[in-house]
Design a protein around this motif. Structure first.
Motif, PDB file in Angstrom:
ATOM      1  N   CYS A  61     -19.085   8.887  38.147  1.00  0.00           N
ATOM      2  CA  CYS A  61     -17.833   9.330  37.533  1.00  0.00           C
ATOM      3  C   CYS A  61     -17.245  10.536  38.248  1.00  0.00           C
ATOM      4  O   CYS A  61     -17.966  11.353  38.830  1.00  0.00           O
ATOM      5  N   VAL A  62     -15.935  10.659  38.151  1.00  0.00           N
ATOM      6  CA  VAL A  62     -15.226  11.848  38.620  1.00  0.00           C
ATOM      7  C   VAL A  62     -14.075  12.105  37.650  1.00  0.00           C
ATOM      8  O   VAL A  62     -13.482  11.165  37.118  1.00  0.00           O
ATOM      9  N   ALA A  63     -13.782  13.383  37.412  1.00  0.00           N
ATOM     10  CA  ALA A  63     -12.678  13.759  36.532  1.00  0.00           C
ATOM     11  C   ALA A  63     -11.590  14.439  37.358  1.00  0.00           C
ATOM     12  O   ALA A  63     -11.802  15.524  37.899  1.00  0.00           O
ATOM     13  N   LEU A  64     -10.447  13.776  37.471  1.00  0.00           N
ATOM     14  CA  LEU A  64      -9.289  14.382  38.125  1.00  0.00           C
ATOM     15  C   LEU A  64      -8.535  15.213  37.090  1.00  0.00           C
ATOM     16  O   LEU A  64      -8.232  14.726  35.997  1.00  0.00           O
ATOM     17  N   THR A  65      -8.247  16.459  37.421  1.00  0.00           N
ATOM     18  CA  THR A  65      -7.530  17.336  36.499  1.00  0.00           C
ATOM     19  C   THR A  65      -6.280  17.865  37.180  1.00  0.00           C
ATOM     20  O   THR A  65      -6.260  18.102  38.390  1.00  0.00           O
ATOM     21  N   PHE A  66      -5.226  18.052  36.379  1.00  0.00           N
ATOM     22  CA  PHE A  66      -3.928  18.465  36.902  1.00  0.00           C
ATOM     23  C   PHE A  66      -3.408  19.646  36.101  1.00  0.00           C
ATOM     24  O   PHE A  66      -3.271  19.570  34.876  1.00  0.00           O
ATOM     25  N   ASP A  67      -3.097  20.729  36.809  1.00  0.00           N
ATOM     26  CA  ASP A  67      -2.684  21.984  36.172  1.00  0.00           C
ATOM     27  C   ASP A  67      -1.184  22.228  36.264  1.00  0.00           C
ATOM     28  O   ASP A  67      -0.517  21.775  37.192  1.00  0.00           O
ATOM     29  N   PHE A 235     -12.918   6.729  36.992  1.00  0.00           N
ATOM     30  CA  PHE A 235     -12.037   7.873  36.767  1.00  0.00           C
ATOM     31  C   PHE A 235     -11.897   8.135  35.277  1.00  0.00           C
ATOM     32  O   PHE A 235     -11.286   7.349  34.549  1.00  0.00           O
ATOM     33  N   VAL A 236     -12.460   9.250  34.833  1.00  0.00           N
ATOM     34  CA  VAL A 236     -12.533   9.559  33.411  1.00  0.00           C
ATOM     35  C   VAL A 236     -11.941  10.942  33.137  1.00  0.00           C
ATOM     36  O   VAL A 236     -11.723  11.739  34.047  1.00  0.00           O
ATOM     37  N   THR A 237     -11.714  11.220  31.871  1.00  0.00           N
ATOM     38  CA  THR A 237     -11.281  12.552  31.472  1.00  0.00           C
ATOM     39  C   THR A 237     -12.465  13.517  31.565  1.00  0.00           C
ATOM     40  O   THR A 237     -13.620  13.092  31.690  1.00  0.00           O
ATOM     41  N   VAL A 238     -12.175  14.811  31.464  1.00  0.00           N
ATOM     42  CA  VAL A 238     -13.262  15.796  31.478  1.00  0.00           C
ATOM     43  C   VAL A 238     -14.195  15.567  30.301  1.00  0.00           C
ATOM     44  O   VAL A 238     -15.425  15.612  30.446  1.00  0.00           O
ATOM     45  N   SER A 239     -13.635  15.309  29.127  1.00  0.00           N
ATOM     46  CA  SER A 239     -14.490  15.042  27.968  1.00  0.00           C
ATOM     47  C   SER A 239     -15.337  13.803  28.178  1.00  0.00           C
ATOM     48  O   SER A 239     -16.501  13.751  27.765  1.00  0.00           O
ATOM     49  N   GLY A 240     -14.761  12.783  28.812  1.00  0.00           N
ATOM     50  CA  GLY A 240     -15.538  11.593  29.128  1.00  0.00           C
ATOM     51  C   GLY A 240     -16.640  11.889  30.125  1.00  0.00           C
ATOM     52  O   GLY A 240     -17.754  11.384  30.007  1.00  0.00           O
ATOM     53  N   LEU A 241     -16.351  12.718  31.100  1.00  0.00           N
ATOM     54  CA  LEU A 241     -17.341  13.093  32.108  1.00  0.00           C
ATOM     55  C   LEU A 241     -18.523  13.826  31.482  1.00  0.00           C
ATOM     56  O   LEU A 241     -19.686  13.602  31.844  1.00  0.00           O
ATOM     57  N   LEU A 242     -18.219  14.718  30.544  1.00  0.00           N
ATOM     58  CA  LEU A 242     -19.262  15.555  29.944  1.00  0.00           C
ATOM     59  C   LEU A 242     -19.890  14.940  28.691  1.00  0.00           C
ATOM     60  O   LEU A 242     -20.792  15.538  28.108  1.00  0.00           O
ATOM     61  N   ALA A 243     -19.436  13.774  28.285  1.00  0.00           N
ATOM     62  CA  ALA A 243     -19.973  13.132  27.080  1.00  0.00           C
ATOM     63  C   ALA A 243     -21.476  12.946  27.192  1.00  0.00           C
ATOM     64  O   ALA A 243     -21.995  12.536  28.232  1.00  0.00           O
ATOM     65  N   GLY A 244     -22.178  13.263  26.106  1.00  0.00           N
ATOM     66  CA  GLY A 244     -23.629  13.126  26.087  1.00  0.00           C
ATOM     67  C   GLY A 244     -24.359  14.356  26.571  1.00  0.00           C
ATOM     68  O   GLY A 244     -25.585  14.397  26.559  1.00  0.00           O
ATOM     69  N   THR A 245     -23.612  15.382  27.007  1.00  0.00           N
ATOM     70  CA  THR A 245     -24.221  16.640  27.435  1.00  0.00           C
ATOM     71  C   THR A 245     -23.927  17.708  26.378  1.00  0.00           C
ATOM     72  O   THR A 245     -23.133  17.501  25.471  1.00  0.00           O
ATOM     73  N   SER A 246     -24.536  18.848  26.532  1.00  0.00           N
ATOM     74  CA  SER A 246     -24.325  19.948  25.589  1.00  0.00           C
ATOM     75  C   SER A 246     -23.169  20.812  26.073  1.00  0.00           C
ATOM     76  O   SER A 246     -23.304  21.578  27.025  1.00  0.00           O
ATOM     77  N   VAL A 247     -21.999  20.653  25.442  1.00  0.00           N
ATOM     78  CA  VAL A 247     -20.803  21.417  25.809  1.00  0.00           C
ATOM     79  C   VAL A 247     -20.534  22.441  24.710  1.00  0.00           C
ATOM     80  O   VAL A 247     -20.306  22.084  23.562  1.00  0.00           O
TER      81      VAL A 247
END
Length: 259
Positions: A61-67, A235-247
């Protein structure tokens, strides 16, 4: 209001050329047409049609982010992402949401994630406690108004953070999202260079920093998506990328591995 914010974004690559074009009478003109190449069929098979089903613990997975949006280029980017069936996370500036709510509505409708990038793109470490809190709180409110939910992620402008910023983020239930890949697209407005840098630096689980206020960056996205898809990336969102981890709110995250 837009003109003032453009000056604020200058250090991050903002320019007056990103404001919606106007005619001599001052009326906003229609956006220019967008021409997209059809994705390669083999590459398309590497893209997930339903990003929520991707398990990034096992998938690439990779999370593309746009600012810094939403602005005119954000609308063009949405067309590209939809063509490639990719999801992204938009770190929005509150004042720009106020100016362009219809673009944020489209981002939400297309299944992308909306996150907090402060109200005016200020360096949070330079503000008073009250000013820092206001930058975050006002943007939380405008995201809730137009996206319909409370953002859970924030990105401090310029990546500038300290203990006070982390404390404020925690207060609002926001994790601080940094990045593992930075092609310096705000500094080098070169589409081919931005594409090469992202492709050279990206590894599984990475968060990629881009700016949808620059046409050169948006124009690099089709090539980035096609090439990474050929390598098997989802290609996933940041939340999708971090799902299942401790955020945890107030903590910093640059990629999935660091969690």
């Amino acid at each position: 209001m837009v003109a003032g914010l453009i000056a604020t974004l200058a250090a991050c690559g903002g320019s007056a050329g990103n404001v919606a074009p106007m005619n001599a009478a001052g009326a906003v003109t229609a956006p220019r047409p967008v021409t997209l190449r059809e994705p390669d069929p083999d590459a398309r098979r590497g893209l997930s049609p339903e990003f929520t089903r991707v398990n990034c613990a096992v998938a690439k997975c990779v999370a593309l982010t746009f600012d810094d949006g939403p602005m005119e280029e954000s609308d063009k980017l949405l067309q590209i992402l939809a063509r490639y069936r990719a999801k992204a996370t938009f770190f929005v500036v509150g004042r720009m949401v106020e100016e362009n709510p219809e673009i944020l509505h489209r981002e939400v409708a297309d299944g992308h994630e909306i996150a907090n990038h402060t109200w005016s793109h200020a360096d949070l470490t330079s503000l008073s406690p009250e000013g820092l809190r206001a930058e975050i709180e006002k943007t939380q409110a405008v995201i809730k108004q137009h996206a319909g939910y409370d953002a859970t992620l924030m990105r401090p402008p310029y990546g500038a953070t300290n203990a006070r910023v982390a404390s404020a983020a925690k207060e609002f239930g926001l994790a601080e999202i940094m990045w593992a890949v930075d092609p310096l697209d705000w500094q080098n407005r070169d589409t081919a260079l931005v594409e090469r840098r992202v492709l050279a630096q990206t590894r599984p689980g990475d968060i990629v920093l881009l700016h949808d206020i620059h046409s050169s960056s948006v124009d690099a996205v089709p090539g980035i998506l096609a090439a990474l898809a050929e390598r098997g990336y989802k290609f996933v969102t940041v939340s999708g990328l971090l799902a299942g981890t401790s955020v945890e709110p107030g903590r910093q995250y640059r990629d999935r591995a660091a969690t």
